[in-house]
Design an enzyme around this catalytic site. Structure first.
Site, PDB file in Angstrom:
ATOM      1  N   GLU A   1       8.120   0.317   9.253  1.00 53.47           N
ATOM      2  CA  GLU A   1       6.909   0.595  10.029  1.00 53.47           C
ATOM      3  C   GLU A   1       6.854   2.049  10.473  1.00 53.47           C
ATOM      4  O   GLU A   1       7.788   2.548  11.114  1.00 53.47           O
ATOM      5  CB  GLU A   1       6.839  -0.321  11.251  1.00 53.47           C
ATOM      6  CG  GLU A   1       5.546  -0.160  12.031  1.00 53.47           C
ATOM      7  CD  GLU A   1       5.381  -1.201  13.126  1.00 53.47           C
ATOM      8  OE1 GLU A   1       4.675  -0.911  14.110  1.00 53.47           O
ATOM      9  OE2 GLU A   1       5.947  -2.297  12.999  1.00 53.47           O
TER      10      GLU A   1
ATOM     11  N   LYS B   1       7.336  -7.369  21.031  1.00 47.76           N
ATOM     12  CA  LYS B   1       7.441  -7.006  19.615  1.00 47.76           C
ATOM     13  C   LYS B   1       7.766  -5.531  19.479  1.00 47.76           C
ATOM     14  O   LYS B   1       8.553  -5.112  18.623  1.00 47.76           O
ATOM     15  CB  LYS B   1       6.140  -7.359  18.896  1.00 47.76           C
ATOM     16  CG  LYS B   1       6.175  -7.137  17.383  1.00 47.76           C
ATOM     17  CD  LYS B   1       5.715  -5.752  16.973  1.00 47.76           C
ATOM     18  CE  LYS B   1       5.740  -5.592  15.459  1.00 47.76           C
ATOM     19  NZ  LYS B   1       5.382  -4.214  15.034  1.00 47.76           N
TER      20      LYS B   1
ATOM     21  N   ASP C   1      22.648  -9.583  12.206  1.00 46.07           N
ATOM     22  CA  ASP C   1      21.643 -10.597  11.895  1.00 46.07           C
ATOM     23  C   ASP C   1      20.438 -10.434  12.810  1.00 46.07           C
ATOM     24  O   ASP C   1      20.421 -10.932  13.935  1.00 46.07           O
ATOM     25  CB  ASP C   1      22.270 -11.985  12.060  1.00 46.07           C
ATOM     26  CG  ASP C   1      21.359 -13.108  11.588  1.00 46.07           C
ATOM     27  OD1 ASP C   1      20.155 -12.867  11.400  1.00 46.07           O
ATOM     28  OD2 ASP C   1      21.857 -14.232  11.411  1.00 46.07           O
TER      29      ASP C   1
ATOM     30  N   HIS D   1      -0.058   6.759  15.910  1.00 43.62           N
ATOM     31  CA  HIS D   1       0.274   5.816  14.851  1.00 43.62           C
ATOM     32  C   HIS D   1      -0.445   6.174  13.556  1.00 43.62           C
ATOM     33  O   HIS D   1       0.153   6.158  12.473  1.00 43.62           O
ATOM     34  CB  HIS D   1      -0.099   4.393  15.276  1.00 43.62           C
ATOM     35  CG  HIS D   1       0.218   3.362  14.249  1.00 43.62           C
ATOM     36  ND1 HIS D   1       1.498   2.907  14.028  1.00 43.62           N
ATOM     37  CD2 HIS D   1      -0.565   2.703  13.359  1.00 43.62           C
ATOM     38  CE1 HIS D   1       1.492   2.011  13.063  1.00 43.62           C
ATOM     39  NE2 HIS D   1       0.244   1.876  12.635  1.00 43.62           N
TER      40      HIS D   1
END
Length: 434
Positions: free
Chosen positions: A85, A276, A292, A389
């Site tokens: 991202e 998130k 993990d 962004h």
């Protein structure tokens, strides 16, 4: 075409690829070229990657970046991040630089306990089972798993406690052996699961001899919910030090920031996106260090719901003119075992971090999450998130249209002072190419 197959795993790698491209792709040769171009030219290294999982046909690359200038407990780190991202690494780096001159990040590992459970049913008398557990069989769990725990105990870890939990109020005849473990620098999944399977074997063998009633083992498995494997990270400074390169004052910025966090504390729709963003930073470091990230994600989001409502993982306050931004988060990580000694980039990532212990890695990962959240909230409460962004996303759009190096230079310069949108980029590319 036959899209099903028997014995696929027994085929050679080339046979698997041939079957796949001929049965699923309109242009088999082009598909094969894409698959093969991601192979490593070092055959030994490629074989290593092939053997990480089953039915491997190629490698899937993610960008491996670094975020420098992290000051954590007065020690400087450059943090490795594996993520696709755009803007994540840039935001982390910017937050690190912002806090470097304001005391840096402070961290503390609160606890490192991990959990595993043996789930079983028993239709006999609950009181008899409780007495039997406490006075007869509990010590046997420790004794009969000694062959598994000896080496871990030498390193300071092992089985901490084993409890019998009666869950018949939620499910008929359902009980648990609820065990806590210390696994030191290992994530410990294999160790924990091996111990649990030994507990189950001991329980079944011994109970069948001594208890009246049917006892049946359902399953034995570690839990990825680790609320007692906690690390805290925070930053703080005087409010007036929160100077911004925008037209908002330090006081207004601090107040808006705190309000933004409070909204995430009470509004689940915002909290999910808020958390998130935290996980953007956490997952990137977890993945880069061979841990993990799916287990971490599951445990973290469960922790965010521990009070019965999904809420923000971070918290902010202003007290006595001091701004504080903090987070407590569960992280079960390891720096030995798994991919840590196999994957060359994982080994490099851990060396970059100074060969951290599992506790130190917990602190580094938590800081990456806190920095990411700070960067996101700083943008949201000042300029808005899309400006930064979309500028990071510009290169992806240019690559999509196969822009030349000269076109990239021209367009990057143009969009330094113009709003980036997909349509705007397309329009400028078309003008250049006329």
């Amino acid at each position: 075409m036959n899209k099903t197959i028997t014995g696929f795993s027994k085929l050679s790698k080339s046979e698997k690829i041939d079957w796949l491209v001929n049965n699923y792709f309109s242009d088999p040769q082009s598909a094969k070229i894409v698959i093969e171009q991601y192979w490593n030219s070092d055959k030994k290294l490629q074989q290593l990657h092939d053997e990480f999982i089953e039915n491997t046909i190629t490698n899937y690359y993610l960008p491996f970046g670094v975020a420098p200038n992290f000051l954590i407990n007065d020690k400087v780190y450059t943090i490795p991040m594996a993520i696709e991202e755009s803007s994540v690494v840039a935001a982390a780096s910017k937050a690190a630089k912002f806090w470097f001159d304001r005391g840096g990040f402070k961290t503390e590992v609160i606890s490192t306990e991990k959990i595993g459970q043996v789930h079983f049913t028993f239709d006999g008398n609950a009181e008899d089972l409780d007495i039997y557990f406490s006075h007869v069989i509990k010590q046997k769990f420790f004794d009969q798993s000694k062959h598994l725990t000896t080496n871990m105990e030498k390193r300071g870890g092992g089985i901490l406690e084993i409890e019998l939990r009666n869950k018949t109020d939620v499910l008929e005849n359902y009980y648990q052996l609820h065990a806590t473990f210390e696994t030191m620098d290992a994530m410990g999944a294999n160790f924990i699961n091996s111990c649990l399977e030994q507990f189950a074997k001991t329980l079944k063998q011994e109970a069948d001899k001594s208890l009246t009633g049917n006892l049946n083992i359902v399953m034995s498995i570690l839990s990825n919910y680790v609320p007692n494997c906690l690390v805290r990270a925070e930053v703080s400074c005087k409010v007036e030090q929160l100077t911004e390169d925008t037209n908002i004052s330090a006081q207004e910025f601090a107040e808006k920031f705190v309000q933004a966090v409070r909204i995430a504390e009470v509004e689940p729709y915002r909290a999910v996106t808020h958390n998130k963003g935290i996980m953007n930073g956490i997952d990137a470091v977890v993945l880069a260090t061979g841990n993990d990230f799916r287990a971490v994600e599951a445990g973290v989001h469960a922790y965010a719901s521990r009070d019965g409502k999904y809420s923000s993982l971070t918290h902010a306050k202003i007290e006595n003119n001091i701004f504080t931004f903090s987070m407590e988060i569960p992280l079960a990580l390891g720096t030995v075992g798994g991919l840590t000694k196999l994957h060359p980039l994982v080994k490099m990532a851990l060396e970059l971090l100074g060969e951290p212990s599992a506790k130190e890695l917990m602190e580094i990962v938590a800081v990456a999450g806190l920095a990411q959240n700070f960067g996101a909230l700083r943008s949201l409460t000042t300029t808005g998130i899309q400006e930064g962004h979309m500028k990071m996303h510009l290169m992806n759009i240019l690559n999509q249209f196969e822009a030349t190096p000269e076109e990239k230079v021209t367009l990057v310069e143009y969009f330094k002072t113009n709003t980036v949108t997909h349509s705007a980029v397309v329009s400028e590319i078309e003008k250049l190419r006329r």
